[in-house]
Design a protein around this motif. Structure first.
Motif, PDB file in Angstrom:
ATOM      1  N   PRO A 153      46.050  24.994  41.607  1.00 41.82           N
ATOM      2  CA  PRO A 153      45.248  26.083  41.051  1.00 41.82           C
ATOM      3  C   PRO A 153      45.732  27.447  41.535  1.00 41.82           C
ATOM      4  CG  PRO A 153      43.833  24.340  41.910  1.00 41.82           C
ATOM      5  CD  PRO A 153      45.224  24.033  42.359  1.00 41.82           C
ATOM      6  N   ILE A 154      45.731  28.420  40.626  1.00 42.32           N
ATOM      7  CA  ILE A 154      46.059  29.797  40.963  1.00 42.32           C
ATOM      8  C   ILE A 154      44.743  30.559  41.075  1.00 42.32           C
ATOM      9  CG2 ILE A 154      47.221  31.904  40.209  1.00 42.32           C
ATOM     10  CD1 ILE A 154      49.080  30.078  38.519  1.00 42.32           C
ATOM     11  N   LEU A 155      44.462  31.107  42.230  1.00 43.06           N
ATOM     12  CA  LEU A 155      43.237  31.868  42.438  1.00 43.06           C
ATOM     13  C   LEU A 155      43.371  33.222  41.740  1.00 43.06           C
ATOM     14  CD1 LEU A 155      40.484  32.133  43.931  1.00 43.06           C
ATOM     15  CD2 LEU A 155      41.757  33.193  45.813  1.00 43.06           C
ATOM     16  N   VAL A 156      42.513  33.485  40.755  1.00 41.14           N
ATOM     17  CA  VAL A 156      42.604  34.745  40.006  1.00 41.14           C
ATOM     18  C   VAL A 156      41.408  35.660  40.255  1.00 41.14           C
ATOM     19  CG1 VAL A 156      44.121  33.889  38.192  1.00 41.14           C
ATOM     20  CG2 VAL A 156      41.641  33.623  37.948  1.00 41.14           C
ATOM     21  N   GLY A 157      40.427  35.193  41.001  1.00 42.53           N
ATOM     22  CA  GLY A 157      39.285  36.035  41.322  1.00 42.53           C
ATOM     23  C   GLY A 157      38.465  35.421  42.436  1.00 42.53           C
ATOM     24  N   ALA A 158      37.930  36.280  43.319  1.00 40.37           N
ATOM     25  CA  ALA A 158      37.096  35.809  44.423  1.00 40.37           C
ATOM     26  C   ALA A 158      35.944  36.778  44.623  1.00 40.37           C
ATOM     27  CB  ALA A 158      37.921  35.695  45.707  1.00 40.37           C
ATOM     28  N   SER A 159      34.727  36.271  44.529  1.00 42.48           N
ATOM     29  CA  SER A 159      33.531  37.079  44.741  1.00 42.48           C
ATOM     30  C   SER A 159      32.862  36.637  46.038  1.00 42.48           C
ATOM     31  CB  SER A 159      32.559  36.911  43.562  1.00 42.48           C
ATOM     32  OG  SER A 159      31.340  37.560  43.821  1.00 42.48           O
ATOM     33  N   THR A 160      32.637  37.586  46.918  1.00 45.72           N
ATOM     34  CA  THR A 160      32.036  37.251  48.208  1.00 45.72           C
ATOM     35  C   THR A 160      30.636  37.824  48.374  1.00 45.72           C
ATOM     36  OG1 THR A 160      33.110  39.169  49.225  1.00 45.72           O
ATOM     37  CG2 THR A 160      34.276  37.065  49.342  1.00 45.72           C
ATOM     38  N   VAL A 161      30.322  38.900  47.617  1.00 46.86           N
ATOM     39  CA  VAL A 161      28.978  39.474  47.671  1.00 46.86           C
ATOM     40  C   VAL A 161      28.543  39.864  46.265  1.00 46.86           C
ATOM     41  CG1 VAL A 161      29.227  40.360  50.029  1.00 46.86           C
ATOM     42  CG2 VAL A 161      29.845  41.815  48.099  1.00 46.86           C
ATOM     43  N   PHE A 162      27.249  39.910  46.047  1.00 46.87           N
ATOM     44  CA  PHE A 162      26.705  40.250  44.744  1.00 46.87           C
ATOM     45  C   PHE A 162      27.299  41.563  44.230  1.00 46.87           C
ATOM     46  CE2 PHE A 162      23.658  42.707  42.240  1.00 46.87           C
ATOM     47  CZ  PHE A 162      23.359  41.826  41.221  1.00 46.87           C
ATOM     48  N   GLY A 163      27.816  41.516  42.978  1.00 46.63           N
ATOM     49  CA  GLY A 163      28.275  42.722  42.321  1.00 46.63           C
ATOM     50  C   GLY A 163      29.687  43.164  42.607  1.00 46.63           C
ATOM     51  N   ASP A 164      30.396  42.481  43.500  1.00 44.08           N
ATOM     52  CA  ASP A 164      31.747  42.941  43.818  1.00 44.08           C
ATOM     53  C   ASP A 164      32.728  42.713  42.667  1.00 44.08           C
ATOM     54  OD1 ASP A 164      31.944  40.195  44.011  1.00 44.08           O
ATOM     55  OD2 ASP A 164      32.777  40.159  46.034  1.00 44.08           O
ATOM     56  N   GLY A 165      32.297  41.991  41.631  1.00 43.76           N
ATOM     57  CA  GLY A 165      33.135  41.800  40.458  1.00 43.76           C
ATOM     58  C   GLY A 165      32.585  42.488  39.223  1.00 43.76           C
ATOM     59  N   PHE A 166      31.679  43.437  39.411  1.00 46.85           N
ATOM     60  CA  PHE A 166      31.138  44.186  38.274  1.00 46.85           C
ATOM     61  C   PHE A 166      32.119  45.310  37.940  1.00 46.85           C
ATOM     62  CE2 PHE A 166      26.306  43.243  38.863  1.00 46.85           C
ATOM     63  CZ  PHE A 166      26.580  41.885  38.901  1.00 46.85           C
ATOM     64  N   LEU A 167      33.139  45.004  37.176  1.00 45.66           N
ATOM     65  CA  LEU A 167      34.235  45.948  36.982  1.00 45.66           C
ATOM     66  C   LEU A 167      34.214  46.668  35.638  1.00 45.66           C
ATOM     67  CD1 LEU A 167      37.289  44.027  38.513  1.00 45.66           C
ATOM     68  CD2 LEU A 167      35.603  45.495  39.642  1.00 45.66           C
ATOM     69  N   THR A 168      33.617  46.090  34.615  1.00 42.83           N
ATOM     70  CA  THR A 168      33.668  46.684  33.281  1.00 42.83           C
ATOM     71  C   THR A 168      32.373  47.430  32.975  1.00 42.83           C
ATOM     72  OG1 THR A 168      35.128  44.902  32.536  1.00 42.83           O
ATOM     73  CG2 THR A 168      34.057  46.233  30.837  1.00 42.83           C
ATOM     74  N   ASN A 169      32.449  48.748  32.930  1.00 40.16           N
ATOM     75  CA  ASN A 169      31.265  49.600  32.729  1.00 40.16           C
ATOM     76  C   ASN A 169      30.178  49.290  33.750  1.00 40.16           C
ATOM     77  OD1 ASN A 169      32.755  50.393  30.531  1.00 40.16           O
ATOM     78  ND2 ASN A 169      31.217  49.918  28.999  1.00 40.16           N
ATOM     79  N   GLY A 170      30.593  48.943  34.942  1.00 35.82           N
ATOM     80  CA  GLY A 170      29.632  48.613  35.984  1.00 35.82           C
ATOM     81  C   GLY A 170      28.903  47.317  35.753  1.00 35.82           C
ATOM     82  N   GLY A 171      29.393  46.499  34.818  1.00 34.11           N
ATOM     83  CA  GLY A 171      28.729  45.250  34.473  1.00 34.11           C
ATOM     84  C   GLY A 171      29.506  44.020  34.892  1.00 34.11           C
ATOM     85  N   ALA A 172      28.896  42.862  34.674  1.00 36.60           N
ATOM     86  CA  ALA A 172      29.443  41.585  35.132  1.00 36.60           C
ATOM     87  C   ALA A 172      30.519  41.070  34.179  1.00 36.60           C
ATOM     88  CB  ALA A 172      28.328  40.559  35.275  1.00 36.60           C
ATOM     89  N   GLY A 173      31.668  41.734  34.196  1.00 37.55           N
ATOM     90  CA  GLY A 173      32.777  41.305  33.352  1.00 37.55           C
ATOM     91  C   GLY A 173      34.105  41.729  33.933  1.00 37.55           C
ATOM     92  N   VAL A 174      35.073  40.823  33.934  1.00 38.17           N
ATOM     93  CA  VAL A 174      36.416  41.122  34.426  1.00 38.17           C
ATOM     94  C   VAL A 174      37.451  40.538  33.466  1.00 38.17           C
ATOM     95  CG1 VAL A 174      35.702  41.160  36.849  1.00 38.17           C
ATOM     96  CG2 VAL A 174      36.564  39.033  35.849  1.00 38.17           C
ATOM     97  N   PHE A 175      38.650  41.055  33.559  1.00 39.82           N
ATOM     98  CA  PHE A 175      39.795  40.495  32.843  1.00 39.82           C
ATOM     99  C   PHE A 175      40.670  39.818  33.877  1.00 39.82           C
ATOM    100  CE2 PHE A 175      44.064  40.385  31.212  1.00 39.82           C
ATOM    101  CZ  PHE A 175      43.945  40.248  29.834  1.00 39.82           C
ATOM    102  N   VAL A 176      41.046  38.566  33.617  1.00 38.70           N
ATOM    103  CA  VAL A 176      41.946  37.861  34.529  1.00 38.70           C
ATOM    104  C   VAL A 176      43.162  37.353  33.750  1.00 38.70           C
ATOM    105  CG1 VAL A 176      40.084  37.159  36.072  1.00 38.70           C
ATOM    106  CG2 VAL A 176      40.810  35.613  34.241  1.00 38.70           C
ATOM    107  N   ALA A 177      44.263  37.224  34.455  1.00 39.99           N
ATOM    108  CA  ALA A 177      45.482  36.695  33.853  1.00 39.99           C
ATOM    109  C   ALA A 177      46.325  36.044  34.928  1.00 39.99           C
ATOM    110  CB  ALA A 177      46.280  37.807  33.158  1.00 39.99           C
ATOM    111  N   ALA A 178      47.186  35.137  34.504  1.00 34.74           N
ATOM    112  CA  ALA A 178      48.134  34.502  35.411  1.00 34.74           C
ATOM    113  C   ALA A 178      49.468  34.347  34.699  1.00 34.74           C
ATOM    114  CB  ALA A 178      47.620  33.144  35.892  1.00 34.74           C
TER     115      ALA A 178
END
Length: 244
Positions: A153-178
């Protein structure tokens, strides 16, 4: 002398051929920045990206998208919907339908793969990117993974605390790629291991086939030290032959 030259030549060829080591690259960003990163990486590596928006709802246990088929890893029916990013301001939705892949399984990492999704391509790819929704809203630690052809497995995202991945308009959405230029693959899997959270993926699927060894984007890696040494020895040996 001929034998030594032949040996040095073999060393040089082997060293040069291994100079372009296989590279794994990941993207983790907001929807817009992530897509730009994906496209720039593909272009810099000499590839051409394909962008397939899921404009109609996916259903059944297998959904044929033309170049690839979508299936759930546990064989269940696909559940899909347009996702409005939680907490986004201004409000933002995914670019198309997403597939519901709420994490479940026997443990973190590979143990959660059964709750994920598989894209099976008709022709080989080694670059993949898409949108991920409802990310980092609970149940940390929470990781998301991409795997090519059942490889590690390729790790493409890691969230450790609430909201640390709220990247799109301050909301719960991210773009990932490998990207993995070690080979050509027809199977891509994606899953998360934040047990108890909602998770989805899709929107638009971006994919490409890059030449092996074309990453990093320059595509022209510096010669490995072994290659430089072998080339130097060849030069010295040739100089010695001329002097004699």
């Amino acid at each position: 002398m001929i034998g030594k030259l032949k040996l040095l030549g073999i060393i040089a060829v082997l060293a040069i051929s291994t100079a372009a080591n296989a590279t794994i690259v990941t993207v983790y960003n907001d929807f817009d920045g992530g897509l730009t990163n994906f496209n720039n990486t593909v272009t810099a590596a000499g590839g051409t990206a394909t962008h397939d928006t899921w404009s109609t709802q996916l259903s059944g246990t297998s959904s044929n998208q033309g170049d690839y088929t979508v299936t759930m890893n546990d064989g269940s029916a696909i559940s899909s919907y347009i996702y409005t990013l939680w907490s986004s301001s201004p409000s933002r939705t995914t670019s198309g339908y997403v597939v519901d892949i709420d994490p479940a399984g026997s443990g973190p990492g590979i143990g959660a793969i059964g709750s994920g999704v598989t894209l099976t391509f008709d022709s080989a790819v080694n670059a993949i990117g898409f949108e991920v929704g409802d990310w980092a809203t609970c149940c940390q630690p929470s990781n998301i993974y991409i795997s090519f052809d059942d490889a590690a497995p390729i790790l493409v995202g890691a969230s450790t605390v609430f909201g640390d991945g709220f990247l799109t308009n301050g909301g719960a959405g991210v773009f990932v790629a490998a990207f993995d230029d070690s080979g050509d693959f027809t199977k891509v899997q994606f899953w998360g291991d934040g047990f108890g959270e909602v998770l989805n993926m899709g929107g638009t699927i971006h994919y490409a086939l890059l030449e092996q060894g074309s990453l990093p984007p320059s595509g022209v890696p510096a010669p490995a030290p072994l290659a430089l040494m072998a080339i130097g020895l060849l030069g010295l040996t040739w100089r010695g032959r001329k002097a004699s």
